[in-house]
Write a protein that holds these residues in place. Structure first.
Motif, PDB file in Angstrom:
ATOM      1  N   ILE A 226       0.836  -1.205   0.000  1.00 54.31           N
ATOM      2  CA  ILE A 226       0.000   0.000   0.000  1.00 54.31           C
ATOM      3  C   ILE A 226       0.866   1.249   0.000  1.00 54.31           C
ATOM      4  O   ILE A 226       2.009   1.235   0.445  1.00 54.31           O
ATOM      5  CB  ILE A 226      -0.968   0.009   1.202  1.00 54.31           C
ATOM      6  CG1 ILE A 226      -0.218  -0.070   2.536  1.00 54.31           C
ATOM      7  CG2 ILE A 226      -1.964  -1.145   1.087  1.00 54.31           C
ATOM      8  CD1 ILE A 226      -1.120   0.013   3.762  1.00 54.31           C
TER       9      ILE A 226
ATOM     10  N   GLY B  31      -4.290  -2.164  -4.197  1.00 55.96           N
ATOM     11  CA  GLY B  31      -5.566  -1.515  -4.486  1.00 55.96           C
ATOM     12  C   GLY B  31      -5.812  -1.383  -5.974  1.00 55.96           C
ATOM     13  O   GLY B  31      -6.845  -0.864  -6.397  1.00 55.96           O
TER      14      GLY B  31
ATOM     15  N   ASP C 139     -10.816  -0.861   1.508  1.00 52.82           N
ATOM     16  CA  ASP C 139      -9.570  -0.932   2.272  1.00 52.82           C
ATOM     17  C   ASP C 139      -9.583  -2.105   3.250  1.00 52.82           C
ATOM     18  O   ASP C 139      -8.561  -2.745   3.478  1.00 52.82           O
ATOM     19  CB  ASP C 139      -9.314   0.377   3.027  1.00 52.82           C
ATOM     20  CG  ASP C 139      -9.028   1.543   2.079  1.00 52.82           C
ATOM     21  OD1 ASP C 139      -8.872   1.303   0.863  1.00 52.82           O
ATOM     22  OD2 ASP C 139      -8.965   2.681   2.567  1.00 52.82           O
TER      23      ASP C 139
ATOM     24  N   ASN D  13      -8.964  -5.285   1.259  1.00 48.75           N
ATOM     25  CA  ASN D  13      -7.533  -5.395   0.967  1.00 48.75           C
ATOM     26  C   ASN D  13      -6.782  -5.956   2.173  1.00 48.75           C
ATOM     27  O   ASN D  13      -6.011  -6.913   2.057  1.00 48.75           O
ATOM     28  CB  ASN D  13      -6.941  -4.036   0.592  1.00 48.75           C
ATOM     29  CG  ASN D  13      -7.404  -3.549  -0.754  1.00 48.75           C
ATOM     30  OD1 ASN D  13      -8.105  -4.235  -1.471  1.00 48.75           O
ATOM     31  ND2 ASN D  13      -7.030  -2.325  -1.087  1.00 48.75           N
TER      32      ASN D  13
ATOM     33  N   GLY E  64      -5.633   7.432   2.730  1.00 47.23           N
ATOM     34  CA  GLY E  64      -6.125   6.134   2.257  1.00 47.23           C
ATOM     35  C   GLY E  64      -5.240   5.002   2.730  1.00 47.23           C
ATOM     36  O   GLY E  64      -5.722   3.942   3.156  1.00 47.23           O
ATOM     37  N   THR E  65      -3.945   5.226   2.688  1.00 49.65           N
ATOM     38  CA  THR E  65      -2.987   4.236   3.183  1.00 49.65           C
ATOM     39  C   THR E  65      -3.188   4.026   4.680  1.00 49.65           C
ATOM     40  O   THR E  65      -3.170   2.887   5.164  1.00 49.65           O
ATOM     41  CB  THR E  65      -1.544   4.709   2.893  1.00 49.65           C
ATOM     42  OG1 THR E  65      -1.412   4.917   1.486  1.00 49.65           O
ATOM     43  CG2 THR E  65      -0.517   3.704   3.374  1.00 49.65           C
TER      44      THR E  65
ATOM     45  N   GLU F 297      -6.034   1.708   5.383  1.00 52.03           N
ATOM     46  CA  GLU F 297      -5.671   0.299   5.207  1.00 52.03           C
ATOM     47  C   GLU F 297      -4.812  -0.202   6.366  1.00 52.03           C
ATOM     48  O   GLU F 297      -4.975  -1.337   6.825  1.00 52.03           O
ATOM     49  CB  GLU F 297      -4.944   0.104   3.874  1.00 52.03           C
ATOM     50  CG  GLU F 297      -5.882   0.226   2.686  1.00 52.03           C
ATOM     51  CD  GLU F 297      -5.156   0.206   1.364  1.00 52.03           C
ATOM     52  OE1 GLU F 297      -5.396  -0.725   0.580  1.00 52.03           O
ATOM     53  OE2 GLU F 297      -4.344   1.127   1.105  1.00 52.03           O
TER      54      GLU F 297
END
Length: 169
Positions: free
Chosen positions: A10, A42, A91, A94, A109-110, A113
């Protein structure tokens, strides 16, 4: 038949992904392939695209779990595309699909996750020299529960070595 290890990589999408992060992601993807593990990302651009390219060019298998409901949004280096149609909630998909997580740079966003992986106590390693979220949380915990330490490393080889040690124990 033994299930293959699945490693999630990620980091930044196209926006915010530096050439240095792309190089690290490419090398991480290549190392994932060399370890006979499946690369999960992703499925979009930036770190995800570079990692997929590295894995594919090293003979590995790549899976992109994209937020859209149309597989055409995935980068061209995804062997398998899973169009989740879930938007950002993908997320969690993932993180739950992975046996371990490698973080390269990244933004909110990271971090989402990482939070999902952290809550489910997945092994997480961050490339300290890649900036962003990876550098900020390397060698620490997300909160007082200390579910899993986000281990900081310097190289893609160290990242894979650590993740494989955690998966195989």
């Amino acid at each position: 038949m033994v299930k293959k290890r699945q490693i999630l990589v990620i980091g930044n999408n196209d926006n915010g992904c530096t050439p240095e992060s792309e190089k690290l992601a490419y090398d991480v993807g290549s190392e994932v392939a060399k370890s006979n593990s499946v690369l999960i990302t992703g499925g979009l651009g930036g770190v995800m695209r570079a990692a997929c390219r590295g894995a594919q060019e090293s003979g590995g298998t790549t899976v992109g779990i994209i937020p859209q409901d149309d597989s055409s949004h995935a980068n061209e280096f995804c062997d398998i595309v899973i169009p989740s149609g879930m938007g950002l909630t993908r997320d969690f998909l993932n993180a739950l699909s992975a046996d371990g997580v490698i973080v390269i740079g990244g933004g909110s966003g990271t971090l989402s996750e990482i939070c999902a992986a952290y809550m489910y106590k997945k092994p997480i390693v961050a490339l300290k020299n890649s900036g962003g979220i990876a550098s900020k949380y390397a060698d620490g915990y997300l909160d007082h529960r200390k579910n899993v330490k986000i281990v900081g490393v310097e190289t893609p080889q160290q990242a894979i070595k650590y993740i494989l040690e955690q998966i195989n124990t």
